[in-house]
Design a protein around this motif. Structure first.
Motif, PDB file in Angstrom:
ATOM      1  N   ARG A 390       0.823  -1.201   0.000  1.00 15.75           N
ATOM      2  CA  ARG A 390       0.000   0.000   0.000  1.00 15.75           C
ATOM      3  C   ARG A 390       0.859   1.254   0.000  1.00 15.75           C
ATOM      4  O   ARG A 390       1.834   1.350   0.739  1.00 15.75           O
ATOM      5  N   ALA A 391       0.432   2.179  -0.835  1.00 14.93           N
ATOM      6  CA  ALA A 391       1.152   3.453  -0.905  1.00 14.93           C
ATOM      7  C   ALA A 391       0.763   4.309   0.287  1.00 14.93           C
ATOM      8  O   ALA A 391      -0.264   4.087   0.921  1.00 14.93           O
ATOM      9  N   PRO A 392       1.534   5.309   0.595  1.00 16.85           N
ATOM     10  CA  PRO A 392       1.145   6.224   1.686  1.00 16.85           C
ATOM     11  C   PRO A 392      -0.170   6.912   1.358  1.00 16.85           C
ATOM     12  O   PRO A 392      -0.552   7.053   0.212  1.00 16.85           O
ATOM     13  N   MET A 393      -0.887   7.319   2.401  1.00 11.94           N
ATOM     14  CA  MET A 393      -2.161   8.015   2.215  1.00 11.94           C
ATOM     15  C   MET A 393      -1.963   9.271   1.385  1.00 11.94           C
ATOM     16  O   MET A 393      -1.116  10.093   1.706  1.00 11.94           O
ATOM     17  N   PRO A 394      -2.719   9.442   0.289  1.00 13.14           N
ATOM     18  CA  PRO A 394      -2.511  10.585  -0.597  1.00 13.14           C
ATOM     19  C   PRO A 394      -3.015  11.875   0.037  1.00 13.14           C
ATOM     20  O   PRO A 394      -3.756  11.876   1.011  1.00 13.14           O
ATOM     21  N   MET A 395      -2.607  12.984  -0.554  1.00  9.72           N
ATOM     22  CA  MET A 395      -3.077  14.291  -0.108  1.00  9.72           C
ATOM     23  C   MET A 395      -4.558  14.440  -0.479  1.00  9.72           C
ATOM     24  O   MET A 395      -5.097  13.715  -1.302  1.00  9.72           O
ATOM     25  N   ALA A 396      -5.235  15.416   0.122  1.00 12.40           N
ATOM     26  CA  ALA A 396      -6.675  15.578  -0.054  1.00 12.40           C
ATOM     27  C   ALA A 396      -7.051  15.768  -1.524  1.00 12.40           C
ATOM     28  O   ALA A 396      -7.981  15.139  -2.019  1.00 12.40           O
ATOM     29  N   ALA A 397      -6.358  16.649  -2.252  1.00 14.26           N
ATOM     30  CA  ALA A 397      -6.697  16.906  -3.651  1.00 14.26           C
ATOM     31  C   ALA A 397      -6.527  15.650  -4.495  1.00 14.26           C
ATOM     32  O   ALA A 397      -7.350  15.343  -5.361  1.00 14.26           O
ATOM     33  N   SER A 398      -5.444  14.904  -4.228  1.00 19.68           N
ATOM     34  CA  SER A 398      -5.210  13.672  -4.971  1.00 19.68           C
ATOM     35  C   SER A 398      -6.288  12.641  -4.665  1.00 19.68           C
ATOM     36  O   SER A 398      -6.748  11.913  -5.554  1.00 19.68           O
ATOM     37  N   LEU A 399      -6.728  12.579  -3.418  1.00 21.94           N
ATOM     38  CA  LEU A 399      -7.767  11.636  -3.043  1.00 21.94           C
ATOM     39  C   LEU A 399      -9.089  11.994  -3.714  1.00 21.94           C
ATOM     40  O   LEU A 399      -9.828  11.115  -4.169  1.00 21.94           O
ATOM     41  N   ARG A 400      -9.396  13.287  -3.795  1.00 18.99           N
ATOM     42  CA  ARG A 400     -10.617  13.693  -4.483  1.00 18.99           C
ATOM     43  C   ARG A 400     -10.575  13.277  -5.947  1.00 18.99           C
ATOM     44  O   ARG A 400     -11.568  12.792  -6.491  1.00 18.99           O
ATOM     45  N   ARG A 401      -9.428  13.457  -6.566  1.00 20.68           N
ATOM     46  CA  ARG A 401      -9.292  13.049  -7.971  1.00 20.68           C
ATOM     47  C   ARG A 401      -9.477  11.543  -8.121  1.00 20.68           C
ATOM     48  O   ARG A 401     -10.053  11.067  -9.100  1.00 20.68           O
ATOM     49  N   SER A 402      -8.993  10.782  -7.164  1.00 20.44           N
ATOM     50  CA  SER A 402      -9.118   9.316  -7.231  1.00 20.44           C
ATOM     51  C   SER A 402     -10.581   8.890  -7.155  1.00 20.44           C
ATOM     52  O   SER A 402     -11.021   7.993  -7.880  1.00 20.44           O
TER      53      SER A 402
END
Length: 606
Positions: A390-402
C-alpha cells in the motif's frame, strides 16, 4: 456546451375531462359529432342517435365514413335494404333523408349521389385520427375511446363487409397514433399517461411489444413487482421459445424488475404505495437522469422541511433508474457524520469498487482508494492487486481526484444515479468531493441527486457552491393532491373519508405528506378527528405508546443503527432470539412504523 435543464417545468399529460366540444356552429346550426371509437353514437346538436335508431344511424355512419361524404343512391339502397324491391328501396331512402333533415342534418341528393355537408361534421378524433385531434379530444376526455363501433353489427352482408373493412382501416390509424403518443409520453416520463395509452394500444394490438413493456414498467413503478413479472411471463409465453431475439427486450426488463431493491436494511420509507402530486418533479428528474446516458450529467439539490417528500422522490427515481438499466448507488448522512471525514464515500466506495467498471480506473487511483476501504468490505473480488504494498495516504486533492476517477470509470460502463440524502449533515471533505463531481458532471454519465432540509449543503451555507448545481424547493402538496392521498389511504384501510373530513385533513396537514399520512392513520385507529393532537410529534407519541416494550426497543435500535440496521445486528444488540425479533418487526410493520426488506434467512441463521 451542456443543454439547458428546465427542472420541475415538465408537466406530465393527464387524462381527464376539461369540458365539451361545441354542439352548434356560430349561426346556431347543429353540428354532427361522431363517436364511433369506444361507442356507437352520433350527436346531431344535442340530439343523440345511437345504433338503436336503426336506419338513420346506419345512413349517417355510411355517409360520414366515405371519402367526400358522398355515396351513390344505388350503393346506399343496396347496402341498407338488399332484400327489398327497388321501388321500396327508393321510398325508404327518401323517408330516411327526410327524417334526418328534420333533425337538422344537411343531407341532399344531387343526381344519383347522396351528399352530406362535410362542414357540418366536427373534425373530432373519430373522423380525423391524428396526433393533434387525439390530444384535443381523447386526452382531454371529450370523446370516448375504444374499438370502432363496438357491438355494432347489421344483417346486411354488403354493409357488414364495409364495416369490417372500415374497422380494420380505423384501427390501423388508431394504432399509429397511439404508438406515436406512447413514445411521446415515455420521452416526457409521464408514467400515468403512458400506462393508459399502453393499455389502450393492447386493445388493438394484444402482442404489441412497446405497450406490453410499458404496462409492465408502470406496474412495477406502482410497487406491484409480482404483477409486473406476471405480465412479462404471459407475454413471453405468448411469443413462445422459438421467437428468438424478439424475446430479448422483455427478458432483459424482467431481469431488471426482478433484481432485489435493497441490501437487507430496515427501511423507514413510507409504507403507503400511493405516490400523489409529484408527477412533474419526478418527470423532470427522470429527464435529467436520462441525459446522463449521453455524457451530459448534472446535479440537483432538493430541499424542504422534514416529511415534505424529498426521500420519496429519490425512492421513486430509484425505481425508474432500475427499470431503465441505470445503476443506483444510494447513501444518507447522519448528524454524527459531521465529524467523520469522507463519510459519504467511506459508505459507497466498497460498492463502487466491486463493479466491473472499476477496472477502468487508473491503478494509482485504486491504490489510493484501497487505503480507505479494508479489503473485507469489498463486495466481490477487489479490483487490481489486493496484495500489492500500500502506498502512503494521498493528499486531499489527490484523493478527491481518485474518487472522481472511480465514479467516471464505473459510470462509463453503465450510467450512474448517485443519491445522497440529508446533506445538511454532510462532512466538509465529502462536500468537497461532491463539489468536484458537480463541476465535472457535464462530461460524465452521472446524475447526482441530493436532499437537504436547507437550501444548501452543510449546516451552514458552504463557501464553495458549484455553478452546475440546480437547487429546487419541494413545495407542499396541493389541496387536490392531499385530498386524493387521504382518500386513497382510507380506501386501502376500508375507511370512508367524507368531504368534510377530507377538507379537515387538507387544512391540518398543510400539504406535508408525512403529517397527512399520520393524521389519516390516527383517525382510522381512533375514529375521532377531533382527538388528533395538534402537532405531528403528538401523533407520533400516541402511536408509539401503543407498541409493546420489545417492539419499541427494536424500533429504537433500528433508529440508532440507521443505515447499518439489519435484522441480524438488531437481534445481536438486543440479544433477542430470531423468533422474538421477527415477531417485533411484524408488529412494527402492522402499525406502519417500519418496512422490512430483509432476507430473514440471515437472521434465522444467527
Amino acid at each position: 456546451m451542456a443543454r439547458p435543464r428546465p427542472h420541475f417545468q415538465a408537466s406530465p399529460l393527464r387524462l381527464g375531462s376539461t369540458g365539451a366540444l361545441p354542439t352548434h356552429d356560430a349561426s346556431g346550426q347543429p353540428m354532427i359529432r361522431l363517436q364511433t371509437l369506444g361507442a356507437a353514437v352520433l350527436m346531431v346538436g344535442d340530439l343523440r342517435l345511437s345504433a338503436a335508431a336503426g336506419t338513420l344511424f346506419s345512413v349517417l355512419v355510411r355517409l360520414s365514413g366515405t371519402p367526400g361524404m358522398m355515396l351513390s343512391r344505388e350503393v346506399l339502397r343496396r347496402s341498407l335494404w338488399p332484400d327489398q324491391e327497388e321501388v321500396r328501396q327508393r321510398a325508404n331512402l327518401r323517408q330516411a333523408l327526410y327524417k334526418l333533415r328534420g333533425f337538422g342534418v344537411r343531407v341532399t341528393m344531387h343526381g344519383d349521389v347522396v351528399l352530406l355537408d362535410e362542414t357540418q361534421v366536427l373534425r373530432s378524433f373519430s373522423r380525423e385520427r391524428t396526433a393533434e385531434t387525439f390530444e384535443r379530444d381523447v386526452t382531454l376526455g371529450h370523446e370516448p375511446f375504444g374499438p370502432f363501433l363496438p357491438g355494432f353489427a347489421v344483417p346486411w352482408p354488403e354493409f357488414q363487409e364495409w364495416i369490417d373493412v372500415q374497422r380494420e382501416a380505423v384501427h390501423a390509424d388508431v394504432r399509429r397514433v397511439l404508438i406515436d403518443q406512447l413514445r411521446r409520453r415515455r420521452e416526457r416520463a409521464d408514467w400515468g399517461g403512458a400506462d393508459a395509452l399502453a393499455r389502450w394500444l393492447l386493445q388493438f394490438d394484444p402482442l404489441n411489444e412497446e405497450a406490453t413493456l410499458t404496462v409492465a414498467e408502470c406496474t412495477a413503478l406502482s410497487g406491484s413487482k409480482t404483477e409486473a413479472l406476471a405480465i412479462l411471463d404471459r407475454y413471453l409465453a405468448e411469443l413462445g421459445p422459438a421467437a428468438g431475439d424478439i424475446r430479448l427486450p422483455a427478458t432483459m426488463l424482467r431481469k431488471r424488475i426482478a433484481e432485489p431493491a435493497s441490501r437487507g436494511r430496515l427501511s423507514f420509507a413510507p409504507t403507503e404505495r400511493h405516490f400523489v402530486g409529484r408527477d412533474a418533479e419526478l418527470a423532470s428528474l427522470t429527464l435529467s437522469m436520462r441525459r446522463a446516458r449521453w455524457h451530459d450529467g448534472s446535479a440537483v439539490l432538493l430541499h424542504g422541511p422534514p416529511g415534505i417528500g424529498k426521500s420519496r422522490l429519490g425512492h421513486e427515481l430509484d425505481k425508474v433508474a432500475t427499470i431503465e438499466g441505470i445503476r443506483v448507488v444510494q447513501t444518507s448522512c447522519r448528524e454524527s457524520d459531521l465529524l467523520r471525514p469522507l463519510s459519504v464515500f467511506l459508505d459507497v466506495l466498497p460498492e463502487l469498487m466491486s463493479h466491473a467498471g472499476a477496472l477502468g480506473c487508473a491503478p494509482e487511483s485504486l491504490a489510493a482508494l484501497r487505503r480507505l476501504v479494508p479489503a473485507e468490505r469489498w463486495s466481490g473480488d477487489p479490483p487490481g492487486d489486493a496484495t500489492a504494498p500500500r502506498a502512503p495516504m494521498p493528499m486531499a486533492a489527490s484523493l478527491r481526484r481518485s474518487i472522481i476517477d472511480l465514479l467516471s470509470a464505473v459510470s462509463d460502463e453503465r450510467p450512474l444515479l448517485l443519491i445522497v440524502e440529508d446533506v445538511h449533515w454532510i462532512d466538509e471533505h465529502s462536500w468537497d468531493v461532491l463539489a468536484d463531481l458537480i463541476d465535472r458532471a457535464s462530461a460524465m454519465r452521472v446524475f447526482l441527486l441530493m436532499t437537504s432540509r436547507e437550501p444548501h449543503a452543510r449546516p451552514q451555507r458552504p463557501q464553495r457552491v458549484p455553478l452546475g448545481l440546480d437547487v429546487h424547493r419541494v413545495p407542499p402538496l396541493s389541496s387536490d393532491s392531499c385530498l386524493l392521498l387521504s382518500r386513497a389511504i382510507g380506501d386501502d384501510l376500508a375507511a370512508t373519508i367524507t368531504d368534510d373530513l377530507g377538507e379537515w385533513f387538507v387544512r391540518a396537514s398543510e400539504g406535508i405528506p408525512l403529517f397527512l399520512r399520520a393524521l389519516v392513520s390516527h383517525w382510522i385507529e381512533t375514529g375521532e378527528a377531533g382527538g388528533v393532537p395538534p402537532t405531528l410529534q403528538g401523533v407520533i407519541e400516541q402511536r408509539l405508546s401503543q407498541l409493546s416494550g420489545d417492539a419499541l426497543r427494536v424500533l429504537q435500535t433500528a433508529a440508532l443503527l440507521g443505515k447499518w440496521a439489519t435484522c441480524e445486528r438488531v437481534a445481536l444488540v438486543l440479544q433477542q432470539s430470531a423468533s422474538t425479533t421477527i415477531g417485533n418487526i411484524s408488529e412494527l410493520e402492522s402499525n406502519g412504523m417500519l418496512v422490512s426488506t430483509v432476507h430473514f434467512a440471515l437472521l434465522v441463521m444467527s
